[in-house]
Design a protein around this motif. Structure first.
Motif, PDB file in Angstrom:
ATOM      1  N   ASP A 137       0.860  -1.168   0.000  1.00  0.00           N
ATOM      2  CA  ASP A 137       0.000   0.000   0.000  1.00  0.00           C
ATOM      3  C   ASP A 137       0.906   1.230   0.000  1.00  0.00           C
ATOM      4  N   VAL A 138       0.340   2.421  -0.022  1.00  0.00           N
ATOM      5  CA  VAL A 138       1.157   3.641  -0.145  1.00  0.00           C
ATOM      6  C   VAL A 138       2.131   3.762   1.018  1.00  0.00           C
ATOM      7  N   ARG A 139       1.661   3.601   2.231  1.00  0.00           N
ATOM      8  CA  ARG A 139       2.542   3.718   3.407  1.00  0.00           C
ATOM      9  C   ARG A 139       3.663   2.686   3.340  1.00  0.00           C
ATOM     10  N   PHE A 140       3.296   1.472   2.960  1.00  0.00           N
ATOM     11  CA  PHE A 140       4.288   0.416   2.814  1.00  0.00           C
ATOM     12  C   PHE A 140       5.335   0.814   1.770  1.00  0.00           C
ATOM     13  N   TYR A 141       4.870   1.336   0.621  1.00  0.00           N
ATOM     14  CA  TYR A 141       5.824   1.740  -0.415  1.00  0.00           C
ATOM     15  C   TYR A 141       6.770   2.813   0.098  1.00  0.00           C
ATOM     16  N   GLU A 142       6.265   3.771   0.843  1.00  0.00           N
ATOM     17  CA  GLU A 142       7.132   4.830   1.377  1.00  0.00           C
ATOM     18  C   GLU A 142       8.199   4.239   2.302  1.00  0.00           C
ATOM     19  N   GLU A 143       7.820   3.247   3.114  1.00  0.00           N
ATOM     20  CA  GLU A 143       8.790   2.590   3.995  1.00  0.00           C
ATOM     21  C   GLU A 143       9.797   1.774   3.182  1.00  0.00           C
ATOM     22  N   TYR A 144       9.300   1.065   2.176  1.00  0.00           N
ATOM     23  CA  TYR A 144      10.152   0.272   1.282  1.00  0.00           C
ATOM     24  C   TYR A 144      11.151   1.177   0.568  1.00  0.00           C
ATOM     25  N   LEU A 145      10.660   2.295   0.034  1.00  0.00           N
ATOM     26  CA  LEU A 145      11.519   3.247  -0.667  1.00  0.00           C
ATOM     27  C   LEU A 145      12.597   3.791   0.270  1.00  0.00           C
ATOM     28  N   ALA A 146      12.222   4.145   1.482  1.00  0.00           N
ATOM     29  CA  ALA A 146      13.191   4.663   2.456  1.00  0.00           C
ATOM     30  C   ALA A 146      14.255   3.601   2.762  1.00  0.00           C
ATOM     31  N   PHE A 147      13.833   2.354   2.935  1.00  0.00           N
ATOM     32  CA  PHE A 147      14.779   1.267   3.193  1.00  0.00           C
ATOM     33  C   PHE A 147      15.759   1.118   2.025  1.00  0.00           C
ATOM     34  N   CYS A 148      15.223   1.103   0.796  1.00  0.00           N
ATOM     35  CA  CYS A 148      16.068   0.953  -0.390  1.00  0.00           C
ATOM     36  C   CYS A 148      17.022   2.136  -0.544  1.00  0.00           C
ATOM     37  N   ARG A 149      16.540   3.335  -0.291  1.00  0.00           N
ATOM     38  CA  ARG A 149      17.402   4.517  -0.367  1.00  0.00           C
ATOM     39  C   ARG A 149      18.535   4.428   0.655  1.00  0.00           C
ATOM     40  N   ARG A 150      18.224   3.950   1.868  1.00  0.00           N
ATOM     41  CA  ARG A 150      19.273   3.794   2.882  1.00  0.00           C
ATOM     42  C   ARG A 150      20.321   2.791   2.414  1.00  0.00           C
ATOM     43  N   LEU A 151      19.886   1.705   1.777  1.00  0.00           N
ATOM     44  CA  LEU A 151      20.836   0.716   1.254  1.00  0.00           C
ATOM     45  C   LEU A 151      21.770   1.349   0.220  1.00  0.00           C
ATOM     46  N   VAL A 152      21.190   2.033  -0.762  1.00  0.00           N
ATOM     47  CA  VAL A 152      22.051   2.597  -1.817  1.00  0.00           C
ATOM     48  C   VAL A 152      22.880   3.768  -1.308  1.00  0.00           C
ATOM     49  N   ASP A 153      22.390   4.479  -0.299  1.00  0.00           N
ATOM     50  CA  ASP A 153      23.174   5.574   0.276  1.00  0.00           C
ATOM     51  C   ASP A 153      24.452   5.069   0.929  1.00  0.00           C
ATOM     52  N   ARG A 154      24.478   3.795   1.281  1.00  0.00           N
ATOM     53  CA  ARG A 154      25.680   3.202   1.879  1.00  0.00           C
ATOM     54  C   ARG A 154      26.742   2.898   0.830  1.00  0.00           C
ATOM     55  N   GLY A 155      26.403   3.076  -0.446  1.00  0.00           N
ATOM     56  CA  GLY A 155      27.383   2.897  -1.516  1.00  0.00           C
ATOM     57  C   GLY A 155      27.678   1.455  -1.881  1.00  0.00           C
ATOM     58  N   ILE A 156      26.781   0.522  -1.539  1.00  0.00           N
ATOM     59  CA  ILE A 156      27.059  -0.885  -1.838  1.00  0.00           C
ATOM     60  C   ILE A 156      26.742  -1.253  -3.286  1.00  0.00           C
ATOM     61  N   LEU A 157      26.059  -0.360  -4.000  1.00  0.00           N
ATOM     62  CA  LEU A 157      25.753  -0.584  -5.415  1.00  0.00           C
ATOM     63  C   LEU A 157      26.157   0.636  -6.226  1.00  0.00           C
ATOM     64  N   GLN A 158      26.682   0.377  -7.386  1.00  0.00           N
ATOM     65  CA  GLN A 158      27.048   1.444  -8.305  1.00  0.00           C
ATOM     66  C   GLN A 158      26.015   1.514  -9.423  1.00  0.00           C
ATOM     67  N   PRO A 159      25.828   2.692  -9.999  1.00  0.00           N
ATOM     68  CA  PRO A 159      24.905   2.778 -11.141  1.00  0.00           C
ATOM     69  C   PRO A 159      25.438   1.953 -12.307  1.00  0.00           C
ATOM     70  N   GLN A 160      24.544   1.350 -13.048  1.00  0.00           N
ATOM     71  CA  GLN A 160      24.910   0.613 -14.252  1.00  0.00           C
ATOM     72  C   GLN A 160      24.787   1.617 -15.403  1.00  0.00           C
ATOM     73  N   THR A 161      25.829   2.407 -15.575  1.00  0.00           N
ATOM     74  CA  THR A 161      25.769   3.607 -16.410  1.00  0.00           C
ATOM     75  C   THR A 161      25.435   3.344 -17.873  1.00  0.00           C
ATOM     76  N   GLU A 162      25.686   2.163 -18.375  1.00  0.00           N
ATOM     77  CA  GLU A 162      25.400   1.871 -19.777  1.00  0.00           C
ATOM     78  C   GLU A 162      23.999   1.291 -19.979  1.00  0.00           C
ATOM     79  N   LEU A 163      23.242   1.132 -18.898  1.00  0.00           N
ATOM     80  CA  LEU A 163      21.927   0.504 -18.975  1.00  0.00           C
ATOM     81  C   LEU A 163      20.830   1.523 -18.712  1.00  0.00           C
ATOM     82  N   PRO A 164      19.588   1.206 -19.078  1.00  0.00           N
ATOM     83  CA  PRO A 164      18.484   2.124 -18.787  1.00  0.00           C
ATOM     84  C   PRO A 164      18.314   2.293 -17.276  1.00  0.00           C
ATOM     85  N   GLY A 165      17.892   3.471 -16.867  1.00  0.00           N
ATOM     86  CA  GLY A 165      17.731   3.741 -15.442  1.00  0.00           C
ATOM     87  C   GLY A 165      19.053   3.621 -14.721  1.00  0.00           C
ATOM     88  N   PRO A 166      20.086   4.362 -15.175  1.00  0.00           N
ATOM     89  CA  PRO A 166      21.448   4.179 -14.663  1.00  0.00           C
ATOM     90  C   PRO A 166      21.655   4.759 -13.260  1.00  0.00           C
TER      91      PRO A 166
END
Length: 185
Positions: A137-166
């Protein structure tokens, strides 16, 4: 109620899983993804057309394209204007997209991720399975998005610059999907 997310794959696996997801995708799937992110860029730049929305919906579900036709040009334009407005909150963007026939939370988040891949990640069942969850649901998505943003903010994934949605968020989406696919093998 707060959702609890527990990353199932090891963090060290995420980048490799993101790469594997793209490499193993059929050509048609890759083409649809490229077209979706091109359409998202066009929407971000003010082209709120049915054709752009259709390219994104087709990427996620050919079946749902038929429902788009039931939406008039003005309602599509209004929904995409709100979804693409940098000042719109996540809730405002989702609510605007929900006004369209055939758009529920999974599709709405895919549309938002194609428009702003640096801000949003798709919400789909494969991703949720990789995070030990199933509610949507919307609230769940906001929590999911925040969790995912925290993961990527830690720098454990790099953008796939040659792919769509880099972006690191989209790389995380690919990694979570691939982890789920690998479990089915």
């Amino acid at each position: 109620m707060n959702a609890h997310f527990e990353l199932q794959p090891a963090e060290e696996e995420l980048q490799e899983l993101a790469e594997q997801c793209w490499q193993e995708a059929p050509n048609r799937e890759r083409q649809l993804e490229e077209e979706a992110f091109e359409a998202g860029r066009a929407i971000r730049n003010g082209d709120y057309s049915m054709a752009n929305l259709e390219a994104i919906v087709r990427w996620k579900s050919e079946r749902l394209v038929q429902y788009l036709i039931g939406n008039n040009t003005m309602s599509i334009r209004r929904a995409l204007e709100v979804a693409a407005a940098p000042e719109s909150s996540t809730g405002e963007a989702l609510t605007a997209l929900f006004a369209l026939r055939g758009v529920e939370i999974s599709m709405a988040t895919s549309i938002m991720a194609a428009i702003y891949p640096e801000r949003y990640i798709e919400l789909d069942m494969a991703d949720l399975e990789a995070l030990g969850q199933a509610r949507q649901d919307v609230r769940f998505y906001e929590e999911y998005l925040a969790f995912c943003r925290r993961l990527v903010d830690r720098g454990i994934l790099q953008p796939q610059t040659e792919l769509p949605g880099p972006t690191p968020l989209h790389a995380l989406d690919r990694a979570l999907v691939q982890w789920s696919r690998n479990r089915m093998l």
